[in-house]
Design a protein around this motif. Structure first.
Motif, PDB file in Angstrom:
ATOM      1  N   ASP A   1       0.857  -1.183   0.000  1.00  0.00           N
ATOM      2  CA  ASP A   1       0.000   0.000   0.000  1.00  0.00           C
ATOM      3  C   ASP A   1       0.895   1.235   0.000  1.00  0.00           C
ATOM      4  O   ASP A   1       2.104   1.143   0.216  1.00  0.00           O
ATOM      5  CB  ASP A   1      -0.897  -0.010   1.245  1.00  0.00           C
ATOM      6  CG  ASP A   1      -2.071   0.950   1.124  1.00  0.00           C
ATOM      7  OD1 ASP A   1      -2.194   1.614   0.085  1.00  0.00           O
ATOM      8  OD2 ASP A   1      -2.857   1.035   2.075  1.00  0.00           O
TER       9      ASP A   1
ATOM     10  N   ASP B   1     -13.639  -4.886  11.100  1.00  0.00           N
ATOM     11  CA  ASP B   1     -14.557  -5.072   9.980  1.00  0.00           C
ATOM     12  C   ASP B   1     -15.985  -4.659  10.305  1.00  0.00           C
ATOM     13  O   ASP B   1     -16.855  -4.682   9.440  1.00  0.00           O
ATOM     14  CB  ASP B   1     -14.514  -6.523   9.488  1.00  0.00           C
ATOM     15  CG  ASP B   1     -14.815  -7.525  10.587  1.00  0.00           C
ATOM     16  OD1 ASP B   1     -15.122  -7.103  11.719  1.00  0.00           O
ATOM     17  OD2 ASP B   1     -14.737  -8.741  10.326  1.00  0.00           O
TER      18      ASP B   1
ATOM     19  N   SER C   1     -13.632   1.638  15.892  1.00  0.00           N
ATOM     20  CA  SER C   1     -12.242   2.071  16.014  1.00  0.00           C
ATOM     21  C   SER C   1     -11.755   1.946  17.448  1.00  0.00           C
ATOM     22  O   SER C   1     -12.527   2.125  18.397  1.00  0.00           O
ATOM     23  CB  SER C   1     -12.100   3.534  15.563  1.00  0.00           C
ATOM     24  OG  SER C   1     -12.428   3.686  14.202  1.00  0.00           O
TER      25      SER C   1
ATOM     26  N   GLN D   1      -2.173   0.759   5.485  1.00  0.00           N
ATOM     27  CA  GLN D   1      -3.424   0.306   6.080  1.00  0.00           C
ATOM     28  C   GLN D   1      -3.236  -0.977   6.879  1.00  0.00           C
ATOM     29  O   GLN D   1      -4.099  -1.334   7.689  1.00  0.00           O
ATOM     30  CB  GLN D   1      -4.476   0.076   4.995  1.00  0.00           C
ATOM     31  CG  GLN D   1      -4.918   1.344   4.294  1.00  0.00           C
ATOM     32  CD  GLN D   1      -6.036   1.097   3.305  1.00  0.00           C
ATOM     33  OE1 GLN D   1      -6.648   0.037   3.285  1.00  0.00           O
ATOM     34  NE2 GLN D   1      -6.315   2.079   2.466  1.00  0.00           N
ATOM     35  N   GLU D   2      -2.109  -1.658   6.677  1.00  0.00           N
ATOM     36  CA  GLU D   2      -1.932  -2.970   7.285  1.00  0.00           C
ATOM     37  C   GLU D   2      -0.762  -3.087   8.242  1.00  0.00           C
ATOM     38  O   GLU D   2      -0.678  -4.063   8.991  1.00  0.00           O
ATOM     39  CB  GLU D   2      -1.759  -4.026   6.173  1.00  0.00           C
ATOM     40  CG  GLU D   2      -2.963  -4.134   5.248  1.00  0.00           C
ATOM     41  CD  GLU D   2      -2.758  -5.142   4.134  1.00  0.00           C
ATOM     42  OE1 GLU D   2      -1.603  -5.604   3.974  1.00  0.00           O
ATOM     43  OE2 GLU D   2      -3.727  -5.478   3.440  1.00  0.00           O
TER      44      GLU D   2
ATOM     45  N   HIS E   1      -8.356  -4.368  11.131  1.00  0.00           N
ATOM     46  CA  HIS E   1      -8.281  -4.593   9.687  1.00  0.00           C
ATOM     47  C   HIS E   1      -7.854  -3.344   8.937  1.00  0.00           C
ATOM     48  O   HIS E   1      -7.695  -3.383   7.737  1.00  0.00           O
ATOM     49  CB  HIS E   1      -9.639  -5.078   9.163  1.00  0.00           C
ATOM     50  CG  HIS E   1     -10.047  -6.391   9.738  1.00  0.00           C
ATOM     51  ND1 HIS E   1      -9.638  -7.594   9.212  1.00  0.00           N
ATOM     52  CD2 HIS E   1     -10.798  -6.692  10.816  1.00  0.00           C
ATOM     53  CE1 HIS E   1     -10.137  -8.583   9.930  1.00  0.00           C
ATOM     54  NE2 HIS E   1     -10.855  -8.059  10.912  1.00  0.00           N
ATOM     55  N   TYR E   2      -7.707  -2.253   9.654  1.00  0.00           N
ATOM     56  CA  TYR E   2      -7.338  -1.004   8.984  1.00  0.00           C
ATOM     57  C   TYR E   2      -6.603  -0.109   9.968  1.00  0.00           C
ATOM     58  O   TYR E   2      -7.100   0.155  11.066  1.00  0.00           O
ATOM     59  CB  TYR E   2      -8.594  -0.287   8.470  1.00  0.00           C
ATOM     60  CG  TYR E   2      -8.311   1.076   7.892  1.00  0.00           C
ATOM     61  CD1 TYR E   2      -7.825   1.198   6.596  1.00  0.00           C
ATOM     62  CD2 TYR E   2      -8.518   2.229   8.645  1.00  0.00           C
ATOM     63  CE1 TYR E   2      -7.545   2.449   6.057  1.00  0.00           C
ATOM     64  CE2 TYR E   2      -8.247   3.479   8.118  1.00  0.00           C
ATOM     65  CZ  TYR E   2      -7.764   3.579   6.825  1.00  0.00           C
ATOM     66  OH  TYR E   2      -7.493   4.810   6.296  1.00  0.00           O
TER      67      TYR E   2
ATOM     68  N   GLY F   1      -5.218   3.552  10.918  1.00  0.00           N
ATOM     69  CA  GLY F   1      -5.411   4.959  10.627  1.00  0.00           C
ATOM     70  C   GLY F   1      -4.205   5.764  11.069  1.00  0.00           C
ATOM     71  O   GLY F   1      -3.061   5.358  10.879  1.00  0.00           O
TER      72      GLY F   1
ATOM     73  N   ALA G   1      -6.822   1.944  15.016  1.00  0.00           N
ATOM     74  CA  ALA G   1      -7.086   0.779  14.172  1.00  0.00           C
ATOM     75  C   ALA G   1      -8.581   0.501  14.161  1.00  0.00           C
ATOM     76  O   ALA G   1      -9.250   0.613  15.196  1.00  0.00           O
ATOM     77  CB  ALA G   1      -6.325  -0.444  14.668  1.00  0.00           C
TER      78      ALA G   1
ATOM     79  N   ALA H   1      -1.392  -4.810  11.460  1.00  0.00           N
ATOM     80  CA  ALA H   1      -2.610  -4.222  12.034  1.00  0.00           C
ATOM     81  C   ALA H   1      -3.357  -5.206  12.916  1.00  0.00           C
ATOM     82  O   ALA H   1      -3.699  -6.298  12.473  1.00  0.00           O
ATOM     83  CB  ALA H   1      -3.518  -3.738  10.908  1.00  0.00           C
TER      84      ALA H   1
END
Length: 390
Positions: free
Chosen positions: A290, A351, A355, A308-309, A332-333, A335, A348, A329
């Motif tokens: 990414d 799904d 947050s 993102q990971e 799953h994401y 920030g 983070a 991570a």
């Protein structure tokens, strides 16, 4: 409407329709009849002298879907405990085409991009309000409460706790359209202005600067209006006109002499002028999966960045980059991330769209979840920066 430089510390009305609200929000009475004290006397938070880690707080901001049209700001200790009460900003768009502030709730910016919309303690933002057909830039104080949920209504797009920086009176025949501004290291607010041309001529566009003690004055002419912000540690404003994307997610070394910007497959290194022009030296970072987002510059050979990971510690040697993965991570994401002493604090998401706030040692090690934001109500969570605890 009077354009006196006095603030009227009055109630904000509102609560926007996502699921919201209407009752009175009283601004802090200590703010009455004076400009924001942080604006003329303090640089943005990333420029202030920092206290020891144990006395530092991290300012987090988010948009609460139960109080749409308002942005929340809350300070946290590194252990995830809240410090003090949250404060709120009315960020309702001033019209159908313009954000009231760079820190609005209807954009998808990082904390680094939002940061310069706030003054040093993150308790005041740069915003705009409409006035006699013009759109004026100024400061808005935070309020200590938002409307009760379920009572209907919407936040006022011309909040009363507003300090006008335009230097133009309300009864002026000259129409100006100011864009949301940004607080600079020189303590001024920079923004762009569109001014109607006379007798049907084309409008003019200028980059402007102002502070509570000095009416807005032109800095230079520009080709079109756009949003202004200061990337972390940058010494001059970045003007994003919609046709300019390079330089937007750069992170500079303290003093602003050089910085890094995430690029496809790696990082670009260079001065602010080089990065804004899409130039600079590209260092390829394989297998990141990414675009990298730098969030701390140790020096021109050592930088922290995230995707993102994962979070990476990157060391440059010649034309090569050695990438050490600090973590993958936990959600799953990933920030926003921020280095505080020898600890990285980061956001983070999972799904389910929820947050959490995590910490991890900068040297590597297990991550620790220190706070989970309320499920189903919190959106667009960002890290603004650190402030000294009182």
């Amino acid at each position: 409407m009077s354009r006196s430089p006095a603030l009227v510390a009055a109630a904000l009305v509102g609560g926007l329709a996502l699921a919201t609200a209407c009752s009175s929000n009283q601004a802090d009475p200590s703010n009455k009849d004076q400009p924001p004290s942080t604006a003329p006397s303090s640089a943005p938070a990333q420029q202030t002298q920092q206290a020891p880690p144990e006395k530092r707080l991290v300012a987090i901001t988010w948009c609460d879907t139960l109080n749409a049209g308002y942005r929340t700001q809350q300070k946290f200790a590194l252990d995830g405990s809240r410090s003090g009460s949250p404060v709120y900003f009315n960020v309702t768009p001033v019209d159908a085409t313009a954000n009231a502030t760079q820190a609005g709730c209807n954009n998808n910016l990082s904390g680094a991009e939002l940061r310069s919309a706030f003054t040093a303690d993150y308790d005041t933002i740069v915003t705009t309000k409409t006035d006699n057909g013009s759109r004026h830039v100024g400061f808005e104080y935070s309020v200590s409460s938002v409307p009760e949920t379920g009572e209907g209504g919407a936040p006022d797009s011309t909040p009363a706790n507003f300090y006008d920086l335009t230097g133009i009176s309300a009864d002026s025949l000259q129409k100006v359209l100011d864009t949301p501004g940004a607080v600079a290291p020189d303590k001024k607010v920079y923004f762009t202005r569109e001014t109607d041309g006379e007798s049907g001529s084309d409008p003019t566009y200028q980059l402007m600067a102002a502070d509570p003690n000095t009416p807005a004055t032109p800095v230079r002419s520009i080709k079109e209006s756009g949003n202004v912000f200061f990337p972390p540690n940058a010494t001059k404003p970045f003007v994003n006109t919609g046709h300019t994307s390079s330089g937007a997610n750069a992170f500079y070394a303290k003093g602003g002499a050089y910085g890094f910007e995430g690029a496809d497959g790696g990082l670009k290194f260079g001065s602010q002028s080089e990065l804004e022009a899409g130039k600079g030296t590209l260092y390829e970072v394989p297998d990141t999966g990414d675009i990298l987002r730098p969030f701390h510059v140790y020096d021109r050979r050592h930088v922290l960045a995230s995707t993102q990971e994962a979070i990476f510690d990157l060391t440059l040697s010649g034309s090569k980059v050695t990438a050490k993965k600090i973590l993958t991570a936990p959600g799953h994401y990933l920030g926003d991330a921020l280095l505080v002493s020898d600890t990285i604090i980061f956001i983070a998401g999972d799904d389910k769209g929820e947050s959490s706030l995590y910490t991890v040692p900068a040297a590597g090690g297990p991550e620790k979840r220190v706070y989970q934001f309320p499920a189903g109500t919190t959106a667009a969570v960002n890290i603004l920066g650190t402030v000294n605890s009182s």
